[in-house]
Motif scaffolding. Structure first.
Motif, short mmCIF file in Angstrom:
data_model
loop_
_atom_site.label_atom_id
_atom_site.label_comp_id
_atom_site.label_asym_id
_atom_site.label_seq_id
_atom_site.Cartn_x
_atom_site.Cartn_y
_atom_site.Cartn_z
N LYS A 129 0.90 -1.70 -0.06
CA LYS A 129 0.21 -0.07 -0.09
C LYS A 129 1.08 1.31 -0.07
CE LYS A 129 -4.29 -0.95 2.41
NZ LYS A 129 -5.02 -1.35 3.03
N GLU A 130 2.20 1.67 0.81
CA GLU A 130 3.20 2.73 0.87
C GLU A 130 3.20 2.33 -0.21
OE1 GLU A 130 3.65 2.32 5.77
OE2 GLU A 130 6.17 2.69 4.01
N ILE A 131 4.15 1.45 -1.04
CA ILE A 131 4.47 1.72 -2.56
C ILE A 131 3.62 2.47 -3.48
CG2 ILE A 131 5.52 0.82 -3.98
CD1 ILE A 131 6.64 -1.23 -1.94
N LEU A 132 2.27 2.09 -3.01
CA LEU A 132 1.69 2.33 -4.25
C LEU A 132 1.32 3.78 -3.65
CD1 LEU A 132 -0.98 -0.60 -4.28
CD2 LEU A 132 1.20 0.52 -6.21
N VAL A 133 1.07 4.37 -2.71
CA VAL A 133 0.91 5.79 -2.56
C VAL A 133 2.19 6.45 -3.01
CG1 VAL A 133 0.15 6.96 -0.04
CG2 VAL A 133 -1.04 5.24 -0.36
N ASP A 134 2.96 5.83 -2.03
CA ASP A 134 4.41 6.79 -3.35
C ASP A 134 4.31 7.08 -4.68
OD1 ASP A 134 5.58 7.14 -0.17
OD2 ASP A 134 7.02 5.28 -0.83
N MET A 135 4.00 5.75 -5.05
CA MET A 135 3.92 6.58 -7.09
C MET A 135 2.63 7.19 -7.32
SD MET A 135 4.69 2.62 -8.46
CE MET A 135 6.57 2.64 -9.02
N LEU A 136 2.00 7.34 -6.68
CA LEU A 136 0.88 7.84 -7.46
C LEU A 136 1.13 9.34 -6.31
CD1 LEU A 136 -2.27 5.72 -6.44
CD2 LEU A 136 -1.53 6.80 -9.08
N ARG A 137 1.83 9.36 -5.09
CA ARG A 137 2.11 11.01 -4.54
C ARG A 137 2.67 11.44 -5.07
NH1 ARG A 137 0.75 11.59 0.63
NH2 ARG A 137 1.48 9.54 1.41
N ASP A 138 4.13 10.77 -5.86
CA ASP A 138 5.17 11.55 -6.54
C ASP A 138 5.30 12.90 -6.97
OD1 ASP A 138 7.52 10.04 -9.43
OD2 ASP A 138 7.33 11.46 -7.48
N LYS A 139 4.11 13.45 -8.22
CA LYS A 139 4.22 14.40 -8.62
C LYS A 139 3.01 14.84 -8.38
CE LYS A 139 6.93 14.21 -12.13
NZ LYS A 139 7.24 14.66 -13.81
N ASN A 140 2.42 14.45 -7.19
CA ASN A 140 1.00 14.73 -6.93
C ASN A 140 0.82 16.32 -6.24
OD1 ASN A 140 -2.11 14.64 -6.91
ND2 ASN A 140 -1.51 14.44 -4.16
N GLY A 141 -0.41 16.90 -7.08
CA GLY A 141 -1.38 18.92 -6.35
C GLY A 141 0.00 19.61 -7.36
#
Ligand SMILES: Nc1nc2c(ncn2[C@@H]2O[C@H](COP(=O)(O)OP(=O)(O)O)[C@@H](O)[C@H]2O)c(=O)[nH]1
Ligand SMILES: [Mg+2]
Length: 303
Positions: free
Chosen positions: A85-97
């Motif tokens: 879960k953490e890995i997926l969140v990190d991946m999606l957060r990468d350039k988020n916002g």
């Protein structure tokens, strides 16, 4: 876990197809008793690929998961689930916002049928609910039906719309809308555009002109260009979106129709391939089905 129960419910409901398919497989895989075997990684790889996470992202996810499992000496699959879960969140957060300040001019681009006009209606209603004044610009002048569709939505959302006739120059519509928005102190001006890819060269020039006119006529506004991408079209969405990226300065994406696919993992591949943050996701045809993208809530909803 949820920051906002109502929003989390929307995520869970809207992403139920992915949750049932991808989430179901992940649950079965990680609930298995016993040591983590090579077979576990192979099945995880297949599950990620089938959910449209993309080949490259899948390799990275597996590498990182293996690294964490070694480092933290995790022996049981069920103890590795939160790591995934953490890995997926990190991946999606990468350039988020991306930051949006007011007044702002949102230019909405994307291929026909991706969900631009509907997303505009949802954005209008969302900003209105936040107490912002909203105006729409009917920049898809190619078909009368497109104009009518936007007007219908504007009526429902209770916001004004600037339109010219069918076949009018879209840049002229944006010109008028920018001046009107300025004069009326509108907080959010949302501009619809056409997305006929079969006439690519013309479309690119048209979008460039719109962007130029918008920035020139309304320099005080915060300009943001959002690319609407249909999550159900996988690789196609990526290649089509490239055309728009080449025409205008795209700041972020609105990922639509996530309710219609079991391959919600496409959010990861699309974001990665295009190198653009996901700003909003759309999980249905209703006016309140547009949500701000939150990687944690997203991952929580699909696993
Ligand atoms: N299920 C679902 N349908 C959507 C979503 N967003 C848009 N649509 C539908 O997709 C179709 C095309 O949308 P439209 O906004 O007209 O696309 P445009 O050509 O890009 O302006 C319409 O039938 C919409 O109702 C979504 O998030 N979920
Ligand atoms: Mg449209």
């Amino acid at each position: 876990m949820a920051k906002n129960d109502g929003v989390q419910k929307k995520y869970i409901l809207g992403l139920s197809k992915t949750r049932e398919s991808f989430g179901g497989k992940i649950a079965a895989l990680f609930n298995r008793k016993g040591e983590i075997t090579d077979g576990f990684y192979e099945e995880l790889e297949e599950t990620l690929i089938l959910a449209d996470v993309g080949a490259r992202a899948t390799v990275d996810i597996l590498d990182e998961l293996q690294r964490r499992i070694r480092q933290k000496r995790i022996a049981q699959a069920q103890d590795a689930r939160d790591e995934l879960k953490e890995i997926l969140v990190d991946m999606l957060r990468d350039k988020n916002g991306i930051e949006i300040t007011f007044p702002c001019l949102l230019l909405i681009v994307g291929v026909n049928g991706a969900g631009k006009t509907t997303a505009i209606a949802k954005l209008a209603s969302r900003y209105k609910a936040m107490g912002r004044s909203v105006m729409l610009a009917a920049g898809d002048t190619f078909r009368a039906a497109a104009l009518e569709q936007l007007e219908e939505w504007a009526k429902r959302a209770g916001v004004p719309v600037v339109r010219h006739g069918e076949g009018a120059d879209p840049a002229a519509v944006i010109f008028d809308a920018a001046h009107s928005a300025k004069a009326k102190n509108i907080d959010v001006l949302i501009c619809d555009t056409a997305g006929r890819l079969h006439n690519k060269k013309h479309l690119m020039e048209e979008l460039k002109k719109i962007e130029r006119v918008a920035k020139r006529e309304y320099p005080e506004a915060c300009h943001r260009t959002l690319l609407v991408t249909d999550a159900t079209t996988g690789q196609n969405a990526i290649s089509q979106s490239e055309v728009f990226k080449q025409s205008v300065d795209v700041d972020g994406m609105i990922l639509t129709k996530l309710d219609g696919t079991a391959k919600g993992g496409a959010a990861i591949s699309i974001m990665r391939e295009l190198g653009l943050p996901i700003v909003f996701i759309s999980v249905g045809e209703g006016i309140d089905d547009l949500q701000e993208f939150d990687p944690e809530q997203f991952v929580e909803a699909i696993i």
